[in-house]
Design a protein around this motif. Structure first.
Motif, PDB file in Angstrom:
ATOM      1  N   ASP A 109       0.823  -1.213   0.000  1.00  0.00           N
ATOM      2  CA  ASP A 109       0.000   0.000   0.000  1.00  0.00           C
ATOM      3  C   ASP A 109       0.856   1.262   0.000  1.00  0.00           C
ATOM      4  N   GLN A 110       1.982   1.246   0.718  1.00  0.00           N
ATOM      5  CA  GLN A 110       2.881   2.399   0.693  1.00  0.00           C
ATOM      6  C   GLN A 110       3.497   2.564  -0.694  1.00  0.00           C
ATOM      7  N   ARG A 111       3.856   1.462  -1.333  1.00  0.00           N
ATOM      8  CA  ARG A 111       4.389   1.539  -2.691  1.00  0.00           C
ATOM      9  C   ARG A 111       3.347   2.112  -3.642  1.00  0.00           C
ATOM     10  N   CYS A 112       2.098   1.757  -3.416  1.00  0.00           N
ATOM     11  CA  CYS A 112       1.024   2.266  -4.271  1.00  0.00           C
ATOM     12  C   CYS A 112       0.884   3.777  -4.164  1.00  0.00           C
ATOM     13  N   SER A 113       1.130   4.327  -2.997  1.00  0.00           N
ATOM     14  CA  SER A 113       1.057   5.784  -2.837  1.00  0.00           C
ATOM     15  C   SER A 113       2.089   6.462  -3.728  1.00  0.00           C
ATOM     16  N   VAL A 114       3.277   5.957  -3.755  1.00  0.00           N
ATOM     17  CA  VAL A 114       4.327   6.513  -4.609  1.00  0.00           C
ATOM     18  C   VAL A 114       3.990   6.259  -6.075  1.00  0.00           C
ATOM     19  N   TYR A 115       3.502   5.072  -6.373  1.00  0.00           N
ATOM     20  CA  TYR A 115       3.082   4.716  -7.738  1.00  0.00           C
ATOM     21  C   TYR A 115       2.031   5.706  -8.248  1.00  0.00           C
ATOM     22  N   GLY A 116       1.049   6.012  -7.439  1.00  0.00           N
ATOM     23  CA  GLY A 116       0.013   6.965  -7.825  1.00  0.00           C
ATOM     24  C   GLY A 116       0.584   8.352  -8.088  1.00  0.00           C
ATOM     25  N   ASN A 117       1.488   8.793  -7.227  1.00  0.00           N
ATOM     26  CA  ASN A 117       2.110  10.103  -7.431  1.00  0.00           C
ATOM     27  C   ASN A 117       2.918  10.132  -8.728  1.00  0.00           C
ATOM     28  N   CYS A 118       3.636   9.063  -8.999  1.00  0.00           N
ATOM     29  CA  CYS A 118       4.412   8.986 -10.248  1.00  0.00           C
ATOM     30  C   CYS A 118       3.481   9.031 -11.458  1.00  0.00           C
ATOM     31  N   LEU A 119       2.399   8.277 -11.402  1.00  0.00           N
ATOM     32  CA  LEU A 119       1.451   8.298 -12.520  1.00  0.00           C
ATOM     33  C   LEU A 119       0.884   9.697 -12.741  1.00  0.00           C
ATOM     34  N   ALA A 120       0.594  10.399 -11.660  1.00  0.00           N
ATOM     35  CA  ALA A 120       0.025  11.740 -11.771  1.00  0.00           C
ATOM     36  C   ALA A 120       0.995  12.708 -12.430  1.00  0.00           C
ATOM     37  N   VAL A 121       2.260  12.594 -12.091  1.00  0.00           N
ATOM     38  CA  VAL A 121       3.254  13.527 -12.599  1.00  0.00           C
ATOM     39  C   VAL A 121       3.731  13.147 -14.003  1.00  0.00           C
ATOM     40  N   LEU A 122       3.875  11.851 -14.259  1.00  0.00           N
ATOM     41  CA  LEU A 122       4.496  11.403 -15.504  1.00  0.00           C
ATOM     42  C   LEU A 122       3.523  11.006 -16.612  1.00  0.00           C
ATOM     43  N   THR A 123       2.245  10.872 -16.294  1.00  0.00           N
ATOM     44  CA  THR A 123       1.277  10.448 -17.306  1.00  0.00           C
ATOM     45  C   THR A 123       0.085  11.393 -17.307  1.00  0.00           C
ATOM     46  N   GLU A 124      -0.856  11.090 -18.146  1.00  0.00           N
ATOM     47  CA  GLU A 124      -2.098  11.867 -18.186  1.00  0.00           C
ATOM     48  C   GLU A 124      -3.280  11.039 -17.710  1.00  0.00           C
TER      49      GLU A 124
END
Length: 147
Positions: A109-124
């Protein structure tokens, strides 16, 4: 095991097809003797070793998950996907790769938080809101850094 023992065990890697299979040891010694190793070299090695491209290329369908935070900090939201699960499990606990969202994979779940932030910044990609509609530009609760 000390260096002398490792050097003595080199013969176990040799066979009739590869009588002088020393490249592995040459590479290891080159890395061991470097004082400034680039982490991308290590990441690239594991990317290839674990065939990570097939997991990264899976469809990333985001699922909104809520959890009750510890110490009465309320409900928190994170986003996960089966593609990210497979990639995380392959690297961190391959034995559960086919047990989707197994609790045996510590810290997912902690990894998912970072994953979500990366998706927000790097993708649309859009994130699902509380009604499961893809309306959010950033993960719920995400705080953008200000300059």
């Amino acid at each position: 095991m000390d260096y002398r023992q490792r050097k003595a065990n080199r013969n176990r890697f040799q066979d009739i097809q590869f009588p002088s299979l020393d490249q592995y040891f040459i590479w290891r010694n080159e890395v061991a003797n470097q004082t400034n190793i680039d982490p991308t070299d290590s990441a690239g090695f594991y990317w290839i070793k674990n065939s990570m491209a097939k997991y990264a290329d899976e469809t990333h369908t985001l699922e909104r998950v809520t959890i009750n935070a510890v110490r009465n900090q309320g409900t928190k939201v994170y986003y996960r996907s089966s593609a990210f699960w497979h990639a995380s499990a392959k690297v961190n606990l391959p034995s559960v790769i086919n047990t989707l969202y197994s609790s045996a994979l510590n810290g997912f779940d902690q990894r998912c938080s970072v994953y979500g932030n990366c998706l927000a910044v790097l993708t649309e990609m859009k994130f699902p809101d509380a009604t499961n509609n893809l309306t959010l530009e950033f993960p719920e609760g995400y705080k953008r850094r200000e300059m």
